[in-house]
Motif scaffolding. Structure first.
Motif, PDB file in Angstrom:
ATOM      1  N   LEU A  40      -0.152  -0.702  -0.748  1.00  0.00           N
ATOM      2  CA  LEU A  40       0.315  -2.062  -0.969  1.00  0.00           C
ATOM      3  C   LEU A  40       0.188  -2.447  -2.443  1.00  0.00           C
ATOM      4  O   LEU A  40       1.117  -2.972  -3.047  1.00  0.00           O
ATOM      5  N   LEU A  41      -0.985  -2.159  -3.043  1.00  0.00           N
ATOM      6  CA  LEU A  41      -1.188  -2.503  -4.445  1.00  0.00           C
ATOM      7  C   LEU A  41      -0.239  -1.717  -5.345  1.00  0.00           C
ATOM      8  O   LEU A  41       0.344  -2.263  -6.280  1.00  0.00           O
ATOM      9  N   LEU A  42      -0.074  -0.446  -5.050  1.00  0.00           N
ATOM     10  CA  LEU A  42       0.812   0.373  -5.860  1.00  0.00           C
ATOM     11  C   LEU A  42       2.257  -0.053  -5.673  1.00  0.00           C
ATOM     12  O   LEU A  42       3.053  -0.040  -6.611  1.00  0.00           O
ATOM     13  N   ALA A  43       2.618  -0.459  -4.457  1.00  0.00           N
ATOM     14  CA  ALA A  43       3.984  -0.926  -4.196  1.00  0.00           C
ATOM     15  C   ALA A  43       4.303  -2.138  -5.063  1.00  0.00           C
ATOM     16  O   ALA A  43       5.400  -2.271  -5.604  1.00  0.00           O
ATOM     17  N   ASP A  77       6.303   1.408   9.902  1.00  0.00           N
ATOM     18  CA  ASP A  77       6.521  -0.022  10.083  1.00  0.00           C
ATOM     19  C   ASP A  77       7.012  -0.709   8.820  1.00  0.00           C
ATOM     20  O   ASP A  77       7.140  -1.941   8.795  1.00  0.00           O
ATOM     21  N   PHE A  78       7.298   0.065   7.773  1.00  0.00           N
ATOM     22  CA  PHE A  78       7.775  -0.539   6.536  1.00  0.00           C
ATOM     23  C   PHE A  78       9.232  -0.956   6.668  1.00  0.00           C
ATOM     24  O   PHE A  78       9.974  -0.425   7.504  1.00  0.00           O
ATOM     25  N   SER A 121       7.678  -0.272  -1.126  1.00  0.00           N
ATOM     26  CA  SER A 121       8.111  -0.724  -2.454  1.00  0.00           C
ATOM     27  C   SER A 121       9.626  -0.901  -2.545  1.00  0.00           C
ATOM     28  O   SER A 121      10.121  -1.529  -3.473  1.00  0.00           O
ATOM     29  N   GLY A 122      10.351  -0.308  -1.627  1.00  0.00           N
ATOM     30  CA  GLY A 122      11.806  -0.323  -1.709  1.00  0.00           C
ATOM     31  C   GLY A 122      12.365   0.817  -2.534  1.00  0.00           C
ATOM     32  O   GLY A 122      13.582   0.974  -2.641  1.00  0.00           O
ATOM     33  N   SER A 123      11.483   1.627  -3.122  1.00  0.00           N
ATOM     34  CA  SER A 123      11.915   2.755  -3.947  1.00  0.00           C
ATOM     35  C   SER A 123      11.732   4.065  -3.195  1.00  0.00           C
ATOM     36  O   SER A 123      10.749   4.242  -2.465  1.00  0.00           O
ATOM     37  N   ILE A 124      12.664   5.008  -3.410  1.00  0.00           N
ATOM     38  CA  ILE A 124      12.525   6.346  -2.831  1.00  0.00           C
ATOM     39  C   ILE A 124      12.061   7.353  -3.878  1.00  0.00           C
ATOM     40  O   ILE A 124      11.928   8.535  -3.585  1.00  0.00           O
TER      41      ILE A 124
END
Length: 398
Positions: free
Chosen positions: A10-13, A199-200, A292-295
């Motif tokens: 979560l923090l890294l995201a 669950d993201f 994060s929405g990033s791949i």
């Protein structure tokens, strides 16, 4: 050096979401990426120069004089490109070593690599072995091309940043006899590719301009034997069983400039190398931080190719460009290591299972990597941390 488990996702995201990792390739970012690679080359040359001068005393087997150089696809001559694709086709014509009891669908030596990746997927992605495992995997594929098919070149790589805005026109995908084959036949109204991870929130990626069977170049008649296991929504290929059964079908591609430009451009690669000081964050961002929405650049390469099997994380080595893509992954890791070599050479982080689910012990340098019937035998993580030590003796050029 061992670094504890992954930083909180979560923090890294949040950090990744705030960082400008996506966007279009610009000349300044490409120049900076080239400079970073040149720094890595210089670091390695310094180590090997010292080693070569003292070779008789150190007993080191990898020196400046026997170093193999991996080059980007576009810098290979046409005969060199054809020699590579001929060797891959040769590997696809040789019988499998994997027993039918393990993977009944494995019909060729090429399939041995695909089957191994399918079987181990849950322990080689979002784990502490991700980078080293794939380094060893690509190396053994390269050795199979050489030892079993007479290939005399080295494993080429795909620099995603060079063609980020139009990958289909690159020498890799232009469909000529000297390419890795072209795009798939166009399929209209496919809609975006939807990726799901636990669950993201789902991630939607822009579809490419193909989607159907590859119709040009060396692999236009290639048969994919294994998988799929877990294709994203909207792909259209039927998922069957474990992926180890025989499921013959054509090679499909859906090359997406939108994915390449957003996730695997020069700015993305430079930021990945520059902005993350520890291996846990570096490899997590490379793969895409869940939520994060990033791949990441890793997903960026795979989903730029698109189709079946490239879109399936389990079966992705069934796509021949997989090995060029992971050559670039290895180059980026090696470049990152070289910026602080004494501290980063042996840096590992993570556990033995996908996002530590189910919970598993921390990865250590003494952990064993085993590619099964793909080859290579058992080897420790410690032996896989440097491309100039252990079994390795290679470098990269621009």
């Amino acid at each position: 050096m061992h670094i504890p488990r992954f930083t909180s996702a979560l923090l890294l995201a949040r950090a990744v979401a705030a960082a400008p990792t996506a966007g279009t390739t610009c000349d300044s970012s490409l120049a900076e990426l080239n400079d970073l690679v040149k720094q890595a080359i210089s670091t390695q040359e310094g180590i090997l120069n010292d080693r070569t001068a003292a070779a008789n005393q150190t007993g080191q087997t990898c020196t400046r004089d026997n170093l193999t150089v991996r080059r980007p696809w576009g810098s290979l001559s046409k005969p060199e490109r054809k020699a590579y694709t001929d060797a891959v086709l040769c590997l696809q014509s040789l019988p499998a070593k994997t027993p039918a009891s393990v993977a009944p669908g494995a019909k060729s030596r090429y399939d041995d690599f695909v089957a191994t990746h399918i079987i181990q997927t849950q322990t080689i992605h979002y784990t502490g072995t991700f980078l080293a495992w794939h380094r060893w995997f690509v190396y053994n594929f390269e050795q199979a091309l050489k030892n079993e098919c007479g290939y005399t070149g080295s494993q080429p790589y795909w620099n995603w940043a060079l063609y980020a805005n139009d990958p289909a026109s690159s020498p890799i995908f232009d469909g000529s006899a000297y390419s890795m084959s072209g795009n798939g036949a166009p399929i209209a109204d496919k809609g975006p590719i939807t990726l799901l991870l636990g669950d993201f929130a789902p991630i939607e990626l822009p579809a490419g301009t193909g989607g159907g069977c590859v119709t040009s170049g060396p692999f236009k008649d290639m048969q994919v034997n294994l998988g799929p296991v877990s294709l994203p929504l909207n792909n259209g290929t039927v998922v069957t069983g474990t992926g180890l059964e025989h499921n013959p079908r054509c090679l499909k591609r859906d090359i997406s400039a939108g994915v390449n430009a957003a996730y695997a451009n020069a700015t993305s690669v430079v930021n990945l190398i520059r902005q993350h000081d520890n291996i846990g964050d570096f490899q997590m961002v490379m793969q895409g931080v869940p939520g994060s929405g990033s791949i990441g650049v890793h997903g960026g390469g795979h989903y730029t190719i698109g189709g079946d099997p490239a879109d399936d994380v389990f079966t992705s080595p069934g796509e021949p460009v997989f090995y060029l893509h992971h050559g670039m992954i290895d180059l980026v890791w090696w470049t990152w290591q070289s910026l602080d070599y004494s501290n980063r050479r042996d840096a590992v982080s993570g556990t033995g299972t996908f996002l530590n689910s189910p919970p598993s012990p921390d990865t250590t340098l003494d952990d064993i990597v085993d590619l099964g019937y793909a080859g290579g035998g058992q080897i420790t993580m410690r032996e896989l941390m440097s491309i100039q030590d252990g079994p390795f003796c290679y470098t990269y050029s621009l």
